[in-house]
Write a protein that holds these residues in place. Structure first.
Motif, PDB file in Angstrom:
ATOM      1  N   SER A 165       0.836  -1.203   0.000  1.00  0.00           N
ATOM      2  CA  SER A 165       0.000   0.000   0.000  1.00  0.00           C
ATOM      3  C   SER A 165       0.870   1.252   0.000  1.00  0.00           C
ATOM      4  O   SER A 165       1.978   1.283   0.562  1.00  0.00           O
ATOM      5  CB  SER A 165      -0.961  -0.019   1.180  1.00  0.00           C
ATOM      6  OG  SER A 165      -0.243   0.234   2.337  1.00  0.00           O
ATOM      7  N   VAL A 202      -5.062   6.313  -0.966  1.00  0.00           N
ATOM      8  CA  VAL A 202      -4.203   5.147  -0.744  1.00  0.00           C
ATOM      9  C   VAL A 202      -4.418   4.154  -1.878  1.00  0.00           C
ATOM     10  O   VAL A 202      -5.556   3.746  -2.158  1.00  0.00           O
ATOM     11  CB  VAL A 202      -4.512   4.489   0.621  1.00  0.00           C
ATOM     12  CG1 VAL A 202      -3.645   3.236   0.815  1.00  0.00           C
ATOM     13  CG2 VAL A 202      -4.268   5.480   1.757  1.00  0.00           C
ATOM     14  N   THR A 213       0.413   1.093   5.877  1.00  0.00           N
ATOM     15  CA  THR A 213       0.895   1.778   4.673  1.00  0.00           C
ATOM     16  C   THR A 213       2.416   1.707   4.600  1.00  0.00           C
ATOM     17  O   THR A 213       3.119   2.127   5.527  1.00  0.00           O
ATOM     18  CB  THR A 213       0.437   3.255   4.677  1.00  0.00           C
ATOM     19  OG1 THR A 213      -0.964   3.268   4.876  1.00  0.00           O
ATOM     20  CG2 THR A 213       0.749   3.935   3.354  1.00  0.00           C
TER      21      THR A 213
END
Ligand code: BEZ
Ligand code: FE
Length: 283
Positions: free
Chosen positions: A127, A186, A266
């Motif tokens: 991500s 994202v 992330t």
């Protein structure tokens, strides 16, 4: 007698057949096309066998086209024509975000999403937070800029290439900036992928000793009232294909940072500002 075809006067003979009252731009374009085509054939002394191969190639290109597959655009892309048409029609001041090829995988009507939302619906890939600002040449934020984004998934395919495997609208979304001009979403750190190469264009590339790969990129279309539409990508700089994109789409100003952040789920952050150009400038 005049008007009969000869090798020496081939161009004049063909172009003289055009009517007097046709669209002047069409007359200009076709006269130049005939001039260049005839000159090309004479220059390389095209053989009859080669002419037949060319007709066979174009026939196969037409036959493989359908609503999802556009072989002629791939041909234009891989010959650098798409980038040339794009370059001469989108000259912008230094510092403005540059255009690059649209490609065949944009789909109109992607879901409008909230700033910060994720566009990745299949749970695959590393991500990445994409964020930045849409600004003008003076650094002022642009309110109401519409940012349409799309990328391949971690396996190197767009959702439309795998309608039975990927969720619809996977890795796509539209975001609209507020007063601060900021955007964020994202997605995944994109991966490089081959353009569709199971048709005549793929055969052409392999006959020419060329690979069919594009370096990893995120696609963007940015529109804002009063400003030129930007059709562009940001690229992953350390991609092995960054200097050999098969469609010649890379510009050094479009290489974006991808910083490892490992912030919860992330893994990457890719900051990039888009600089819009007023409609009447640089054209
Ligand atoms: C793309 O980036 O999606 C693309 C561009 C040109 C040809 C094929 C794919
Ligand atoms: Fe792409």
């Amino acid at each position: 007698m005049t008007g009969f075809f000869t090798e020496e006067r081939s161009v004049e003979t063909v172009n003289a057949r055009m009517g007097k009252h046709i669209n002047p731009r069409l007359a200009e374009v076709m006269a130049s096309l005939v001039r260049h085509l005839h000159s090309f054939v004479k220059d390389i002394h095209l053989t009859t066998d080669e002419w037949e191969i060319a007709i066979g190639f174009l026939t196969k290109a037409g036959q493989i086209c359908n609503a999802e597959r556009q072989e002629f655009i791939l041909l234009s892309d891989t010959l650098g024509l798409s980038m040339l048409v794009d370059a001469i029609n989108n000259r912008r001041p230094i510092g403005a975000t540059e255009n690059t090829v649209l490609g065949p995988f944009h789909v109109v009507g992607a879901p409008e999403r909230k700033m910060g939302d994720t566009i990745t619906l299949d749970g695959k890939g590393e991500s990445c937070l994409f964020e930045g600002c849409v600004i003008n040449a003076h650094g002022e934020p642009i309110n109401g800029a519409r940012i349409d984004v799309w990328s391949d998934n971690a396996d190197g395919f767009y959702d439309v290439q795998q309608p039975d495997i990927q969720p619809k609208w996977n890795n796509r979304g539209i975001f609209t900036t507020g007063d601060d001009g900021k955007y964020s979403f994202v997605g995944i750190k994109p991966v490089s992928y081959p353009i569709p190469n199971d048709g005549p264009v793929g055969q052409m590339l392999s006959s020419l000793g060329r690979h069919p790969y594009r370096p990893a990129h995120m696609h963007y279309i940015i529109t804002a009232p009063g400003y030129q539409k930007i059709v562009t990508h940001t690229f992953v700089g350390d991609d092995p294909y960054i200097t050999s994109d098969t469609v010649f789409g890379v510009k050094h100003t479009l290489v974006a940072p991808f910083e490892r952040i490992n912030d919860g789920s992330t893994i990457w952050r890719s900051p990039f500002n888009f600089v819009v150009t007023p409609c009447d400038e640089g054209k």
